[in-house]
Design an enzyme around this catalytic site. Structure first.
Site, mmCIF file in Angstrom:
data_model
loop_
_atom_site.group_PDB
_atom_site.id
_atom_site.type_symbol
_atom_site.label_atom_id
_atom_site.label_comp_id
_atom_site.label_asym_id
_atom_site.label_seq_id
_atom_site.Cartn_x
_atom_site.Cartn_y
_atom_site.Cartn_z
ATOM 1 N N HIS A 1 7.024 4.114 11.119
ATOM 2 C CA HIS A 1 6.033 3.880 10.078
ATOM 3 C C HIS A 1 6.025 2.430 9.598
ATOM 4 C CE1 HIS A 1 3.298 4.859 6.906
ATOM 5 N NE2 HIS A 1 4.151 4.488 5.976
ATOM 6 N N ASP A 2 7.190 1.802 9.562
ATOM 7 C CA ASP A 2 7.307 0.424 9.059
ATOM 8 C C ASP A 2 6.792 -0.635 10.031
ATOM 9 O OD1 ASP A 2 8.239 0.755 6.517
ATOM 10 O OD2 ASP A 2 10.299 0.138 6.925
ATOM 11 N N ASP B 1 5.617 6.621 14.764
ATOM 12 C CA ASP B 1 5.551 6.948 13.339
ATOM 13 C C ASP B 1 5.525 8.468 13.174
ATOM 14 O OD1 ASP B 1 4.919 7.272 10.642
ATOM 15 O OD2 ASP B 1 3.293 5.807 10.649
ATOM 16 N N ARG C 1 15.815 6.936 -1.525
ATOM 17 C CA ARG C 1 15.498 5.735 -0.754
ATOM 18 C C ARG C 1 16.075 5.842 0.657
ATOM 19 N NH1 ARG C 1 11.724 1.890 -0.080
ATOM 20 N NH2 ARG C 1 12.601 -0.020 0.715
ATOM 21 N N SER D 1 -0.335 2.650 4.988
ATOM 22 C CA SER D 1 0.446 3.764 4.451
ATOM 23 C C SER D 1 -0.333 4.408 3.284
ATOM 24 C CB SER D 1 1.830 3.274 4.024
ATOM 25 O OG SER D 1 2.678 4.348 3.698
#
Lengths: 361, 361
Positions: free
Chosen positions: A343-344, A310, A213, A143
């Site tokens: 993405h994670d 992603d 968040r 990232s």
């Protein structure tokens, strides 16, 4: 218990757009440095993690990449001396906007200079100096950390033999800039932010940080994963009384619990600085084009990993990075992962990521 | 000048989760109703547009679908009597949270019942009654309007000969629910929202509405379009003084100007109700599964259009809708558009959408 170590950079630390005095660089390390000092692996993190990538005798709590790093794990600490740094500008031991400026005795807050990914890379170099490491075996980042790893290789070509970039990019494109810009505006619009002058031991812009968040969580995963995982399930902790606008669906409950966990752990001003640093990054800045920039690199090998689901750091950006690296590096591996966790994925899809990383090392 | 007409529903209007008295249904219309009353086209809109889909002598200003609707246009008002309704719960003439409850004399605000897509569909039926239209030639909707068009066909199978659903879905999935839930929370967390009791002639939660609109803009377009359009261009109206966190990139300037245009035009409580209505929609509610629900339909033909770059209403959901319709409708056309403008393509990619709609009519 903490395994965090620190070094202090002597004198003035020149940043791309300013300077600070005697910054602290926090890090953790695992394994033993060889006598030839040729087995160091330097890890840069994403925006929010600390340097605690894995457990150690000094801190047995699980790290953010516990499955990847340790004895006999893909990044094998029986073989490598692994250093993970807390990014300059962050708030887990390294100097950042929440730190005291030694010159003025005041907290930096918004007087901290504009932060760039190159500054983060540069500060980490001082940890290598501290150990007398001239060249790392591998610099690795995921990232934002992938941007930092690339910046490090560009700033110090002779210090990097190999590079691993995971779910990252050679530059930020407008879609991710827009998302991060909105997250920052949400925080800045929270009255409790007080233009950065909130009580650092108090609450700060909690509401803004929670909302930012939640937006982050939405961009870190994928629609496909959530459709499988949550569907249209209703939450067990439905909040009916909140005018019908509270928690109703399971996915809303999930976001709520993640936002609650994040709050209090991350300083709002640090978040703003690190977030903007990603927008500003463009590896082509060094040479006018990626190819021109990368012609300075002295890498023996590189691996670029991207994930199809992603949409924050889309896989076509990893492909672009791999192709540009290939022009100047003899061995470049590009891995396109079919993970559905977006993405994670590098944090959760260990069945795909562990073998890929193990193979490179 | 306004071309908006209204009808008032007599007595009590029963909603799925409550009831209101004598609601107003606003609409605009174009063309002439045939003597057989068999040439009506009913259009439902997305969340934010008014009934002003196109210009007319009574209101020559351009409508939100000006290129699609008019004499000799794809929806040809020389042939069809076209009605576009302002959704129940909205704030452009139809009764909604910003309206006065005739029973109490007070604004509804959060006393308005939970709104569902089925309620919007049902209220529009009263416009058809007003004209003595037993059956529409076509019911058509885009985005939320596609859900409403489908709900209308399910509630009144005998009133619908043909259906067009554009960039919509048969149900909301958790990714879009999460995005809308966050937009609502951003508005509700703005202190000026005051739990819905803001001054309706004053400012209201402007900051929250601006941020929610920016998030909307991000989800209405696509990363590919923005990469082409903005790249990493810097804004000409850079705001340097705002601690480095203001407008820097062109894409940030674009979002800013769009958010500014939206503000003042849409009531915050109405936005919350309409947004939640989309989350709640599931066409399978009528029968347990899409196939069971759709077995009631009496459609002669249907067209479903989806866009590959739409990640708010992804194309696989349009495909799912088309396949389920096909089980019970003899002629179903599914069009998969390669437009890069994401969810908003039906508003801007006229080169692709005009021929597709013209062909159906």
């Amino acid at each position: 218990m903490s395994a965090v170590k620190t070094i202090t950079v002597d004198g003035t630390f020149h940043m791309k757009r300013g300077a600070i005095s005697r910054p602290t660089q926090a890090y953790e390390c695992w394994g033993e440095l060889s006598s030839a000092k040729d087995n160091a692996v330097l890890i840069f993190t994403g925006l929010s993690p600390s340097a605690h990538a894995a457990s150690s005798p000094a801190d047995p709590s699980a790290g953010w990449w516990e499955d990847m790093l340790g004895p006999a794990k893909p990044i094998d600490t029986n073989r490598y001396f692994v250093i993970c740094v807390n990014s300059l500008g962050s708030c887990f031991g390294s100097t950042g906007p929440a730190s005291v400026d030694p010159d003025s005795g005041e907290f930096y807050r918004l007087n901290f200079p504009v932060l760039t990914v190159e500054d983060i890379a540069c500060a980490a170099g001082h940890v290598l100096d501290h150990y007398g490491i001239n060249q790392v075996h591998t610099v690795l980042g995921s990232s934002m950390g992938g941007m930092t790893a690339l910046a490090f290789a560009l700033l110090h070509p002779e210090r990097c033999r190999r590079l691993v970039s995971i779910s990252s990019a050679a530059r930020s494109l407008p879609f991710s800039i827009a998302l991060r810009s909105l997250q920052r505006e949400i925080i800045r619009k929270d009255e409790a932010w007080q233009n950065g002058e909130y009580d650092l031991n108090g609450h700060g812009p909690i509401s803004g940080m929670r909302l930012a968040r939640k937006l982050g969580m939405i961009t870190y995963r994928s629609a496909a994963e959530w459709a499988e995982r949550f569907g249209r399930e209703r939450a067990t902790d439905r909040i009916e009384e909140d005018n019908g606008f509270g928690i109703d669906f399971e996915v809303e409950s999930y976001l709520e619990s993640h936002a609650n966990r994040f709050i209090g752990s991350f300083d709002a001003n640090c978040y703003l600085y690190l977030s903007r640093a990603m927008d500003l990054f463009d590896a082509a800045d060094q040479g006018g084009s990626l190819s021109a920039s990368f012609s300075q690199l002295k890498l023996e090998a590189a691996m670029v990993i991207g994930v199809e689901s992603d949409f924050l750091f889309p896989v076509h950006q990893q492909e672009e990075l791999a192709l540009a690296l290939q022009e100047h590096t003899s061995s470049v591996t590009f891995k396109r992962m079919a993970s559905i966790q977006g993405h994670d994925s590098f944090l959760v899809d260990m069945d795909r990521f562990r073998p890929a990383v193990a193979e490179f090392f």
